[in-house]
Each structure stands twice: as structure tokens, then as C-alpha cells.
Design an enzyme around this catalytic site. Structure first.
Site, PDB file in Angstrom:
ATOM      1  N   HIS A 183       0.872  -1.272  -0.224  1.00  0.00           N
ATOM      2  CA  HIS A 183      -0.001  -0.049   0.013  1.00  0.00           C
ATOM      3  C   HIS A 183       0.877   1.037  -0.078  1.00  0.00           C
ATOM      4  CE1 HIS A 183      -3.508   2.067   1.297  1.00  0.00           C
ATOM      5  NE2 HIS A 183      -2.689   3.117   1.712  1.00  0.00           N
ATOM      6  N   GLU A 184       1.939   1.386   0.811  1.00  0.00           N
ATOM      7  CA  GLU A 184       2.647   2.548   1.172  1.00  0.00           C
ATOM      8  C   GLU A 184       3.457   2.886  -0.099  1.00  0.00           C
ATOM      9  OE1 GLU A 184       1.861   4.658   3.159  1.00  0.00           O
ATOM     10  OE2 GLU A 184       0.610   3.325   4.524  1.00  0.00           O
ATOM     11  N   HIS A 196       1.546   4.907  -2.879  1.00  0.00           N
ATOM     12  CA  HIS A 196       1.800   6.172  -2.449  1.00  0.00           C
ATOM     13  C   HIS A 196       3.102   6.908  -2.904  1.00  0.00           C
ATOM     14  CE1 HIS A 196      -1.879   6.641  -0.494  1.00  0.00           C
ATOM     15  NE2 HIS A 196      -1.732   5.807   0.501  1.00  0.00           N
ATOM     16  N   HIS A 202       3.686   6.986  -6.699  1.00  0.00           N
ATOM     17  CA  HIS A 202       2.765   8.119  -7.154  1.00  0.00           C
ATOM     18  C   HIS A 202       3.534   9.348  -6.953  1.00  0.00           C
ATOM     19  CE1 HIS A 202      -1.724   9.863  -7.285  1.00  0.00           C
ATOM     20  NE2 HIS A 202      -0.913  10.313  -8.465  1.00  0.00           N
TER      21      HIS A 202
END
Length: 583
Positions: free
Chosen positions: A374-375, A378, A381
Site C-alpha cells: 500500500h505505502e 503512494h 505516485h
């Protein structure tokens, strides 16, 4: 262990470098005072100066706070973070004149600036300031409104102080060691396999809220009235329009989300039936819905194995994407393990001039694996947004912030389900994913519908007390959970617990982001032509375009309710899959 820590020396190596950056800001702010003597003529210089100061300030702020998160026991880390917070606030107030200055320039002259080469880097920024013109009051009126904003925030502040400061909860008698119920342990109580503990925690939580329900109704009513008044003063057609305006989101996007979820509620009812069967319950209550169908699978996943699993799972995103993931692993972006003094939880952070660092507290389990994926979403991105844009256009909005992170999780989920040979692990993974759908799409959409209804009533001059809030909320729970579940009367008070209702019309973004990520991951896994290229462009766009346009170009049109329905088709398929595993 040093290989498993982030390297913040890449931002600042020495205290001298920090002092030099602070000195640069001080000198630039003195120059700003000179430029403000003739601000209109010096607009370009002022914008350039703000950009350079803000960029340096971001670097100082991020570094100081990550050093504090690295080890809060070091007093110098705490001191530096507080100093940088103070400096940032001071700088923000000194630049507050810029937007009113731009809005005071005649339209004809502004259009010339936008079309000129020297202002090209600020074209998007100025256009967005101009958008606010119909909703910007005179300088004096804006000052009054700004000065009164602290009073408007009092409802939220009262909510927080009452909820997390003054309220005390009873002791739980049915736990092995009698412990006091708290906000922090309530979620754990609701996932406890012992149903008596779950029921006791649920009933004691809401019996406590029942004592304060009138106060919570007053604070929520105050927050709603504040937004209603602001929206009228700023010439918005409704309270809901004001918070959606910043992201250029049409009301139809909000409404179509609710409509699409309504059309798919039968799949939620089916999932709850599966849950009742899997938990071997004759009747499913509100305090049962968070219990996993299977206890946490005891699979140890060391960090090095997690790296390999994530790289394999993300290969559908292409070589360029995987290379960035490998950079994160190989170039000390990640602070991996828990230790004394380190901040708990996980996040991805950084600034324009740093790596997109990740704080983890990795504990060799499936949850840690998914959190890491998940991280990393981020961070990729952020990496691509910064790499492909000038500083002023490098930040993406909250509306799209969870898309890349969720998409990474979805690809990992797909890979784990396809490669797992353990039936219990598959059941655990499917349950984990279905719960994400339930809590992120269905639940947040229910919250969004509650917000829409209560604001509409207040705008129609209706006074809402605890009874009205509870009646509306209870009926929504009946709608979203269905007739085959026992909707305990205490759930009517849950609205009083939710802090997000004080961040107006925010929660719907969780549902739209998760839905967009689901649709895009499905297309990527099917290798649909052009999808990967469009997705990489989306990750690289930063803040150049508004979020709805960004997602539309990526292949997820959030103005079309069929997009959400397509995402919920994935939920429906997985409900069928999990049925087979528990039969």
C-alpha cells in the site's frame, strides 16, 4: 539493521545545512517585503519567491518531522519539529495576500498573463485561483470571515475534547483481565472471537454515548450550520457544493456513487449471509460484522520474502514501475522495523527534493505485507508526480491519493490468491478483501448518504436533535445491512462517534478511490490495450488536471455510476468465491 532504515541524510547531512536553509528563508522573506511595495508589478517575482521558499520549507518540515518519527525520545528531534511548524505557519500567513492580489487584477489582464510565456509555469495555478472569483468576497469581508473561522471550528474542537478527553467508558467485565473500554481498544473488542465480549463492548460503548447524545447533536448541528452559512456567503448553490468545488467534482459524482451502491446492496446482504453461516450464528448482530471468518493465518513473511512477493505481484504494471519499487528497496527509502521511540503505524512521505520515504513497523505477517504494498503505491505516485512536474504542479489531490496504494494491494491480493495452496490462507485473503469493500465502499457511502440528508434538512430550515440524527442513521443502517440482519437499536447512535462528519463531504472519496482502483486493476490484469500507459500517465500528472479528469483519462470515469457498479461486480464475484470455501 542499518540496511533496514531510511537514509534521511540525503535530505540534510548536517545541522549546518539545516541552518543554511533556514537562513535562506529568512533572507527571502525580507526580499518579499520589498516586492510587496509594488506587488502587482512584481507578481511574477513574488510567485517565484514563494515557490522557492515553500520548496525549502517543505524540505525542512518533512525532514524535522521524519526525524521525530524516527526517534521521539531524542529531544533535539522534538525541538526541531516544533520550530519548523512555527516557521511554516509564519510563512503561510505572510503569503496569504497573493490570491486576493491575483483576484484583484482585471480579467483581460489576467488572461494576458496566462497566455504569456513567462507565466507559463503558473498557468494552472492562476486558472484555479480565477475559478474562485465568483466565490470570493471583498478583502474586508474575507478578513471578517477568516477571523470568524476559529469560532466555526469550535464544534469540531468540542467534539474532539468530549470524545477523546472527557468521556470515560466502563470496565469490561467479560474479558480475562477486567479492562476499561477505550476508543483505542474498541475495534479489537469487536473482532474478538468471544461473542459475549463483543456484545458487552458494543452495548457499553453506546450506553456511554447515549448519556452525551444531546451534546453531540449540538456540536454536529453547529458544524452543519457553519458550512451552510459559509456556502451562502460565498455564493455556492448548496452546502455540498462548497467542499466539492475545490476538486471540481460535480454533485452528480456524489449522487451516482450512492445510486450505484443502492443498486448493488443485494450483494452486501449475500455477504452478510455468508458471514452468518461462516461464524455459525443463528442471528447476525451489529457487533458481529467485524469478526473475521477465520482467525489470522499464522504465516510468517520475513521482509526479504515480502520484497520478492511484491515485485512479482506488481509485474503487470510493467518494468518501469517495478524499477521504481526496486529503487525503494535498494536506496534506503524504507524504515522497516519497529523500535523504541519510533512512531507507530505506517506512512509514505517526503518532499519535492527528497525520496518518497516510507515509515513501516514490519512484523513478518500478512497485514505487514499488504501495508508495505500500500505505502509503496503512494511512494511511486509521489515519485512520478515530482519527477514529471515543476514544484508548483507536483502535488496530487486527496481525491486520487488512495488509488495507487489500493491498486497495489489489489494486484498483490490477486497474486496471493492465485499462488496460495492453503485453503485457510485463501479464505483469510478473500475475507480481508471483502471487508475492505464493506468498510471502504458500502460503509463510507452510507456515511456520505447520511451527510447529504442531514445537510439538506438543515438547509431546508429543519432543526435536528439527537432523535432526528439517530432516526436517519438507524434507517440507513437498515437499508445498507438488510432485513436478514439484526439492526441493534444502539447503532442509531454511531453517528455521534464519527469524526469524519466534521470534515464536510470528505468520506465519499474513500469509496470513489477504492472503486477507481478496483476498475483500473481489473483492466490492468486483463492487459486491456492502452490501460497501462494511461495509468502511468495518471501517476505522472501530479496536480496538472482535476481528479475526475485524471481518473477518466486513466480509464475510470467516476461521473458514470457504471464505474462503481463494475467495481462492485468484483465484490459480488468474490462473495461467490468465498461461499465455495465455507461450504
Amino acid at each position: 539493521m542499518e540496511n533496514y532504515k531510511w537514509d534521511l541524510s540525503k535530505i540534510f547531512k548536517t545541522e549546518e545545512e539545516i541552518n543554511t536553509a533556514v537562513k535562506f528563508i529568512d533572507e527571502e522573506m525580507k526580499r518579499l517585503e520589498e516586492l510587496k511595495e509594488n506587488p502587482k508589478s512584481n507578481l511574477l517575482s513574488i510567485l517565484d519567491l514563494r515557490s522557492s521558499v515553500s520548496r525549502t520549507m517543505d524540505k525542512l518540515y518533512v525532514y524535522s518531522h521524519m526525524k521525530r518519527d524516527e526517534d521521539a525520545n531524542i529531544s533535539s528531534n522534538q525541538k526541531l519539529a516544533m520550530e519548523m511548524e512555527s516557521l511554516m505557519n509564519s510563512i503561510g500567513s505572510q503569503f496569504s495576500f497573493i490570491e486576493p492580489l491575483i483576484l484583484g487584477i482585471e480579467d483581460k489582464e489576467l488572461n494576458k498573463l496566462i497566455d504569456s510565456q513567462e507565466y507559463s509555469i503558473y498557468k494552472t495555478y492562476i486558472k484555479r485561483v480565477i475559478r474562485k472569483k465568483p466565490h470570493t468576497l471583498s478583502e474586508k469581508e474575507e478578513f471578517i470571515l477568516s477571523s470568524a473561522s476559529e469560532m466555526g471550528d469550535s464544534a469540531q474542537n468540542t467534539f474532539y475534547m468530549l470524545s477523546y478527553g472527557d468521556m470515560k467508558f466502563p470496565v469490561l467485565e467479560k474479558t480475562e483481565e477486567k479492562i476499561e473500554l477505550t476508543h483505542a481498544n474498541y475495534t479489537n473488542m469487536l473482532t474478538n472471537p468471544n461473542r459475549n465480549i463483543r456484545q458487552e463492548a458494543f452495548e457499553k460503548m453506546y450506553s456511554t454515548y447515549d448519556k452525551y447524545k444531546n451534546t453531540f447533536a449540538s456540536t454536529l448541528m453547529g458544524a452543519i450550520k457553519n458550512l451552510v452559512i459559509q456556502s451562502k456567503l460565498k455564493n455556492f448553490e448548496s452546502a455540498r457544493t462548497l467542499p466539492l468545488f475545490e476538486d471540481d467534482v460535480d454533485l452528480s459524482v456524489y449522487d451516482s456513487l450512492i445510486s450505484a451502491v443502492h443498486d448493488k446492496l443485494t450483494t452486501m446482504y449475500e455477504y452478510l449471509e455468508v458471514k452468518k453461516k461462516g461464524l455459525k450464528l443463528e442471528e447476525l448482530h451489529m457487533y458481529d460484522v467485524y469478526v473475521p471468518l477465520i482467525e489470522g493465518v499464522d504465516r510468517k513473511i520475513p521482509y526479504e520474502e515480502a520484497k520478492s512477493l511484491i515485485i512479482e505481484a506488481l509485474k503487470p504494471l510493467g518494468e518501469d514501475y517495478v524499477k521504481i519499487i526496486e529503487k525503494a528497496f535498494n536506496e534506503s527509502w524504507i524504515d522497516v522495523y519497529p523500535r523504541e521511540g519510533k512512531k507507530s503505524g505506517a506512512y509514505s512521505w517526503g518532499c519535492y527534493d527528497s525520496n518518497p520515504y516510507i515509515l513501516m513497523n514490519y512484523t513478518d505477517d500478512l497485514n505487514s505485507l499488504f501495508t508495505l504494498a500500500h505505502e509503496l503505491g503512494h511512494s511511486v505516485h509521489s515519485y512520478l508526480s515530482r519527477k514529471n512536474n515543476p514544484y508548483i504542479n507536483s502535488r496530487y489531490t486527496i481525491f486520487v491519493a488512495e488509488v495507487a496504494s489500493t491498486l497495489n494491494e489489489l494486484l498483490l491480493m490477486d497474486y496471493m490468491l492465485k499462488t496460495s495452496k492453503d485453503e485457510n490462507e485463501k479464505l483469510y485473503l478473500l475475507n480481508y478483501h471483502l471487508e475492505q469493500f464493506r468498510t471502504t465502499v458500502f460503509r463510507q457511502t452510507m456515511f456520505a448518504e447520511f451527510e447529504r440528508e442531514i445537510h439538506k434538512r438543515v438547509e431546508n430550515k429543519e432543526a435536528l436533535t439527537a432523535k432526528e440524527f439517530s432516526d436517519i442513521y438507524y434507517e440507513l443502517n437498515k437499508k445498507y445491512f438488510g432485513e436478514n440482519m439484526k439492526i441493534d437499536e444502539q447503532i442509531a447512535l454511531e453517528w455521534a462517534r464519527i469524526p469524519h462528519f466534521y470534515s464536510n463531504f470528505y468520506v465519499y472519496k474513500y469509496a470513489t478511490g477504492f472503486s477507481a482502483a478496483t476498475v483500473l486493476s481489473t483492466k490492468i490484469l486483463k492487459s486491456e490495450k492502452g490501460t497501462l500507459e494511461d495509468y502511468m500517465e495518471f501517476l505522472s500528472d501530479g496536480g496538472n488536471n482535476f481528479p475526475i479528469d485524471q481518473l477518466q483519462k486513466a480509464g475510470a470515469d467516476m461521473s458514470d455510476e457504471n464505474t462503481v457498479k463494475s467495481a462492485l461486480d468484483v465484490f459480488a464475484k468474490e462473495v461467490e468465491d468465498i461461499k465455495k470455501l465455507i461450504n
